[in-house]
Design a protein around this motif. Structure first.
Motif, PDB file in Angstrom:
ATOM      1  N   ILE A   6      21.496 -38.161 -28.379  1.00  0.00           N
ATOM      2  CA  ILE A   6      21.809 -37.053 -27.471  1.00  0.00           C
ATOM      3  C   ILE A   6      23.241 -36.604 -27.722  1.00  0.00           C
ATOM      4  O   ILE A   6      24.159 -37.416 -27.690  1.00  0.00           O
ATOM      5  CB  ILE A   6      21.659 -37.487 -25.999  1.00  0.00           C
ATOM      6  CG1 ILE A   6      20.264 -38.047 -25.712  1.00  0.00           C
ATOM      7  CG2 ILE A   6      22.024 -36.348 -25.048  1.00  0.00           C
ATOM      8  CD1 ILE A   6      19.155 -37.046 -25.832  1.00  0.00           C
ATOM      9  N   LYS A  19      21.593 -39.661 -10.998  1.00  0.00           N
ATOM     10  CA  LYS A  19      21.837 -39.687 -12.437  1.00  0.00           C
ATOM     11  C   LYS A  19      20.667 -40.346 -13.149  1.00  0.00           C
ATOM     12  O   LYS A  19      20.049 -41.240 -12.615  1.00  0.00           O
ATOM     13  CB  LYS A  19      23.102 -40.483 -12.775  1.00  0.00           C
ATOM     14  CG  LYS A  19      24.378 -39.732 -12.533  1.00  0.00           C
ATOM     15  CD  LYS A  19      24.628 -39.574 -11.106  1.00  0.00           C
ATOM     16  CE  LYS A  19      25.998 -39.099 -10.769  1.00  0.00           C
ATOM     17  NZ  LYS A  19      26.285 -39.280  -9.372  1.00  0.00           N
ATOM     18  N   SER A  20      20.437 -39.959 -14.366  1.00  0.00           N
ATOM     19  CA  SER A  20      19.364 -40.554 -15.144  1.00  0.00           C
ATOM     20  C   SER A  20      19.825 -41.755 -15.943  1.00  0.00           C
ATOM     21  O   SER A  20      19.082 -42.710 -16.106  1.00  0.00           O
ATOM     22  CB  SER A  20      18.778 -39.516 -16.099  1.00  0.00           C
ATOM     23  OG  SER A  20      18.277 -38.422 -15.393  1.00  0.00           O
ATOM     24  N   LEU A  62      27.337 -34.410 -19.443  1.00  0.00           N
ATOM     25  CA  LEU A  62      26.127 -33.622 -19.648  1.00  0.00           C
ATOM     26  C   LEU A  62      25.871 -33.396 -21.117  1.00  0.00           C
ATOM     27  O   LEU A  62      26.791 -33.158 -21.893  1.00  0.00           O
ATOM     28  CB  LEU A  62      26.265 -32.249 -18.980  1.00  0.00           C
ATOM     29  CG  LEU A  62      26.325 -32.206 -17.469  1.00  0.00           C
ATOM     30  CD1 LEU A  62      26.580 -30.778 -17.005  1.00  0.00           C
ATOM     31  CD2 LEU A  62      25.046 -32.738 -16.869  1.00  0.00           C
ATOM     32  N   GLY A  67      21.475 -31.346 -19.737  1.00  0.00           N
ATOM     33  CA  GLY A  67      20.722 -32.586 -19.565  1.00  0.00           C
ATOM     34  C   GLY A  67      20.838 -33.457 -20.784  1.00  0.00           C
ATOM     35  O   GLY A  67      21.165 -32.986 -21.853  1.00  0.00           O
ATOM     36  N   PRO A  68      20.632 -34.722 -20.637  1.00  0.00           N
ATOM     37  CA  PRO A  68      20.492 -35.434 -19.375  1.00  0.00           C
ATOM     38  C   PRO A  68      21.859 -35.675 -18.727  1.00  0.00           C
ATOM     39  O   PRO A  68      22.887 -35.494 -19.363  1.00  0.00           O
ATOM     40  CB  PRO A  68      19.870 -36.763 -19.801  1.00  0.00           C
ATOM     41  CG  PRO A  68      20.424 -36.987 -21.165  1.00  0.00           C
ATOM     42  CD  PRO A  68      20.520 -35.614 -21.784  1.00  0.00           C
ATOM     43  N   ARG A  69      21.861 -36.102 -17.473  1.00  0.00           N
ATOM     44  CA  ARG A  69      23.092 -36.454 -16.774  1.00  0.00           C
ATOM     45  C   ARG A  69      23.392 -37.925 -17.027  1.00  0.00           C
ATOM     46  O   ARG A  69      22.502 -38.753 -16.938  1.00  0.00           O
ATOM     47  CB  ARG A  69      22.959 -36.184 -15.287  1.00  0.00           C
ATOM     48  CG  ARG A  69      22.904 -34.705 -14.980  1.00  0.00           C
ATOM     49  CD  ARG A  69      22.705 -34.443 -13.495  1.00  0.00           C
ATOM     50  NE  ARG A  69      22.641 -33.019 -13.276  1.00  0.00           N
ATOM     51  CZ  ARG A  69      23.663 -32.296 -12.834  1.00  0.00           C
ATOM     52  NH1 ARG A  69      24.802 -32.859 -12.539  1.00  0.00           N
ATOM     53  NH2 ARG A  69      23.538 -30.995 -12.683  1.00  0.00           N
ATOM     54  N   ILE A  70      24.668 -38.215 -17.330  1.00  0.00           N
ATOM     55  CA  ILE A  70      25.074 -39.576 -17.672  1.00  0.00           C
ATOM     56  C   ILE A  70      26.266 -39.954 -16.807  1.00  0.00           C
ATOM     57  O   ILE A  70      27.289 -39.272 -16.817  1.00  0.00           O
ATOM     58  CB  ILE A  70      25.437 -39.669 -19.168  1.00  0.00           C
ATOM     59  CG1 ILE A  70      24.213 -39.287 -20.017  1.00  0.00           C
ATOM     60  CG2 ILE A  70      25.921 -41.060 -19.521  1.00  0.00           C
ATOM     61  CD1 ILE A  70      24.509 -38.413 -21.158  1.00  0.00           C
TER      62      ILE A  70
END
Length: 150
Positions: A6, A19-20, A62, A67-70
């Motif tokens: 990512i 958050k993911s 980001l 995305g994704p959120r970290i």
């Protein structure tokens, strides 16, 4: 299985609490904004962040297209906790460690620094109380750090 890396390009100061992924970093790792990292669940990240000071625990990163959120969290590290019988002794310890350009986390009654046997021995010889602890490390980064918080 082919894992996709990512690309992370942005930082949010205050994000939503849902958050993911969690990115656990040491104090030193939080100073590097352009590198490869992995979340605690193994998701590969390529940080390509603007050079705007170190990452702060609680910040949200980001990827492209939001995305994704970290979530950035401070990793536990092996540290020395230094205490003294007087404020002056503790102040002198901070002075001597600062002369060696050692990163320090300063508190009213104790100092924290990276675990180092040579520095531990020097502090013990100066009559300070030193013990090894494992906790997150939040050193002072200097007067010119952009993320300076008192």
């Amino acid at each position: 299985m082919n894992k996709k890396t990512i690309l992370v390009t942005r930082r949010l100061q205050n994000g939503e609490k849902n958050k993911s992924f969690i990115l656990e970093l040491t104090a030193e790792e939080r100073t590097k904004l352009r590198c490869r990292r992995k979340t605690i669940c193994g998701l590969e990240l390529l940080l390509q962040l603007p050079r705007e000071g170190r990452l702060l625990p609680g910040e949200i990163l980001l990827g492209v297209n939001d995305g994704p959120r970290i979530l950035v969290v401070a990793a536990k590290e092996n540290l020395l906790e230094v205490k003294a019988s007087s404020n002056l002794k503790l102040l002198k310890a901070a002075y001597h460690l600062g002369n060696r350009h050692v990163d320090l986390e300063l508190h009213t009654n104790e100092i924290y620094l990276q675990d180092d046997i040579v520095l531990q021995e020097m502090l013990l010889q100066r009559g300070l109380s030193v013990r090894t602890v494992q906790r997150s490390f939040h050193p002072e980064y200097g007067a010119y750090d952009h993320n300076h918080v008192s």
